[in-house]
Scaffold this motif. Structure first.
Motif, PDB file in Angstrom:
ATOM      1  N   ALA A 120       0.715  -1.209   0.130  1.00  0.00           N
ATOM      2  CA  ALA A 120      -0.105   0.151  -0.105  1.00  0.00           C
ATOM      3  C   ALA A 120       0.945   1.192   0.054  1.00  0.00           C
ATOM      4  CB  ALA A 120      -0.932  -0.069   1.176  1.00  0.00           C
ATOM      5  N   ASP A 121       1.870   1.202   0.688  1.00  0.00           N
ATOM      6  CA  ASP A 121       3.052   2.182   0.751  1.00  0.00           C
ATOM      7  C   ASP A 121       3.302   2.686  -0.544  1.00  0.00           C
ATOM      8  OD1 ASP A 121       5.009   4.153   2.350  1.00  0.00           O
ATOM      9  OD2 ASP A 121       6.326   2.939   1.037  1.00  0.00           O
ATOM     10  N   ILE A 122       3.924   1.618  -1.843  1.00  0.00           N
ATOM     11  CA  ILE A 122       4.380   1.877  -2.706  1.00  0.00           C
ATOM     12  C   ILE A 122       3.230   2.300  -3.595  1.00  0.00           C
ATOM     13  CG2 ILE A 122       5.175   0.574  -4.864  1.00  0.00           C
ATOM     14  CD1 ILE A 122       6.765  -1.198  -2.640  1.00  0.00           C
ATOM     15  N   VAL A 175      -1.677   5.209   5.419  1.00  0.00           N
ATOM     16  CA  VAL A 175      -1.197   3.820   5.166  1.00  0.00           C
ATOM     17  C   VAL A 175      -0.296   3.902   6.553  1.00  0.00           C
ATOM     18  CG1 VAL A 175       0.493   2.601   3.922  1.00  0.00           C
ATOM     19  CG2 VAL A 175      -1.454   3.509   2.853  1.00  0.00           C
ATOM     20  N   PRO A 176       0.931   4.801   6.382  1.00  0.00           N
ATOM     21  CA  PRO A 176       1.573   4.642   7.768  1.00  0.00           C
ATOM     22  C   PRO A 176       0.965   4.957   9.209  1.00  0.00           C
ATOM     23  CG  PRO A 176       1.881   6.783   6.757  1.00  0.00           C
ATOM     24  CD  PRO A 176       1.093   5.894   5.855  1.00  0.00           C
ATOM     25  N   LEU A 177      -0.142   5.532   9.012  1.00  0.00           N
ATOM     26  CA  LEU A 177      -1.055   5.716  10.285  1.00  0.00           C
ATOM     27  C   LEU A 177      -1.462   4.323  10.618  1.00  0.00           C
ATOM     28  CD1 LEU A 177      -2.212   7.443  12.567  1.00  0.00           C
ATOM     29  CD2 LEU A 177      -4.055   8.084  10.966  1.00  0.00           C
ATOM     30  N   ARG A 178      -2.006   3.466   9.497  1.00  0.00           N
ATOM     31  CA  ARG A 178      -2.606   2.197   9.876  1.00  0.00           C
ATOM     32  C   ARG A 178      -1.350   1.564  10.303  1.00  0.00           C
ATOM     33  NH1 ARG A 178      -4.513   1.135   4.206  1.00  0.00           N
ATOM     34  NH2 ARG A 178      -4.485  -1.221   4.720  1.00  0.00           N
ATOM     35  N   ALA A 219       6.480   1.254  14.520  1.00  0.00           N
ATOM     36  CA  ALA A 219       5.633   2.505  14.829  1.00  0.00           C
ATOM     37  C   ALA A 219       6.445   3.884  14.766  1.00  0.00           C
ATOM     38  CB  ALA A 219       5.182   2.299  16.176  1.00  0.00           C
ATOM     39  N   GLN A 220       7.439   4.167  15.352  1.00  0.00           N
ATOM     40  CA  GLN A 220       8.207   5.292  15.424  1.00  0.00           C
ATOM     41  C   GLN A 220       8.561   5.734  14.050  1.00  0.00           C
ATOM     42  OE1 GLN A 220       8.780   7.694  17.578  1.00  0.00           O
ATOM     43  NE2 GLN A 220       7.835   6.655  19.202  1.00  0.00           N
ATOM     44  N   SER A 221       8.924   4.683  12.978  1.00  0.00           N
ATOM     45  CA  SER A 221       9.263   4.875  11.760  1.00  0.00           C
ATOM     46  C   SER A 221       8.068   5.295  10.943  1.00  0.00           C
ATOM     47  CB  SER A 221       9.918   3.538  11.320  1.00  0.00           C
ATOM     48  OG  SER A 221      11.123   3.198  11.723  1.00  0.00           O
ATOM     49  N   THR A 273       6.979   9.036   8.753  1.00  0.00           N
ATOM     50  CA  THR A 273       6.126   9.172   7.400  1.00  0.00           C
ATOM     51  C   THR A 273       5.010  10.033   7.500  1.00  0.00           C
ATOM     52  OG1 THR A 273       7.410   6.922   6.974  1.00  0.00           O
ATOM     53  CG2 THR A 273       5.569   7.854   5.323  1.00  0.00           C
ATOM     54  N   VAL A 274       4.454   9.589   8.546  1.00  0.00           N
ATOM     55  CA  VAL A 274       3.059  10.492   8.672  1.00  0.00           C
ATOM     56  C   VAL A 274       3.382  11.889   8.752  1.00  0.00           C
ATOM     57  CG1 VAL A 274       1.233  11.001  10.479  1.00  0.00           C
ATOM     58  CG2 VAL A 274       1.924   8.689   9.904  1.00  0.00           C
ATOM     59  N   GLU A 275       4.372  12.293   9.862  1.00  0.00           N
ATOM     60  CA  GLU A 275       4.519  13.537  10.050  1.00  0.00           C
ATOM     61  C   GLU A 275       5.115  14.565   8.754  1.00  0.00           C
ATOM     62  OE1 GLU A 275       6.055  13.327  14.647  1.00  0.00           O
ATOM     63  OE2 GLU A 275       7.537  13.143  13.058  1.00  0.00           O
TER      64      GLU A 275
END
Length: 230
Positions: free
Chosen positions: A96-98, A135-138, A176-178, A182-184
């Protein structure tokens, strides 16, 4: 994955052309991750790390079997099943990220010669940016779930592999930190201020919950390693 880079950046273009297979060997994945190609990027690496956290937690469950652990047999079986499902989620999130990045590149290519075209392009870019946050939030949410499961058996699982459970906890938190970064970076350029605030509140609550789960699980882990608990 950030959407701050320009469309002319060749790494952005290359990324869309490099799909990552969940079945790649570890060596191949490391070579790809360390190459000049941005795929696999941070989102893919975070998903892999989360899957490793699930693997460690599952291993501890599989080694906490037999009469000695009869009291937690059902709970252990549930956790092993849950880790298998989470691993599947992490694979989906990697792809999903890609896909979300590819959608962003496609939106950048849309024409902008007329006002109508500009409006359509802005809408497509907004939708792509939205997915790049979701996606990164999920992934953060799934890591929180994995951490909660690991923490729930820290006191009663096989003490001989309690360090492995602790490693699983650390990996979940690291993933999760990674994902948070990405979210930020994607939120920084997000134009919908109302939705941005909603995302920020959700991220803040998730980050706090994940941190608390990690601290609690590692406290138990270290106490059992030191012999302060059975």
């Amino acid at each position: 994955m950030s959407h701050d880079n320009s469309a002319e950046n060749p790494k952005n273009i290359d990324r869309a052309n490099n799909a990552v297979s969940w079945d790649n060997s570890i060596r191949l994945f490391l070579q790809q991750a360390g190459s000049s190609s941005p795929t696999p990027g941070g989102g893919s690496v975070a998903a892999i790390v989360a899957a490793l956290g699930a693997s460690m937690t599952s291993m501890v469950g599989n080694l906490s079997q037999g009469d000695k652990f009869a009291a937690i047999h059902e709970r252990i079986a549930e956790i092993i099943g849950r880790m298998n499902r989470l691993t599947g989620e992490y694979e989906q999130l990697l792809h999903a990220d890609i896909s979300s990045f590819n959608a962003y590149l496609e939106a950048l290519k849309l024409p902008k010669n007329t006002e109508e075209e500009k409006t359509l392009r802005r809408a497509a870019l907004h939708e792509a940016a939205l997915h790049a946050i979701e996606v990164p939030l999920r992934l953060m949410e799934s890591c929180r779930d994995g951490l909660a499961e690991a923490a729930s058996i820290a006191e009663e699982c096989n003490k001989n592999v309690i360090s492995d459970l602790g490693i699983g906890v650390i990996l979940f938190e690291a993933a999760a930190q990674s994902a948070l970064l990405t979210v930020e970076i994607n939120l920084a350029s997000f134009k919908d201020e109302e939705r941005k605030r909603s995302f920020e509140q959700k991220v803040s609550a998730l980050t706090q919950e994940i941190g608390e789960l990690k601290i609690r699980a590692l406290e138990v882990t270290r106490k059992r390693i030191a012999g302060d608990m059975a």
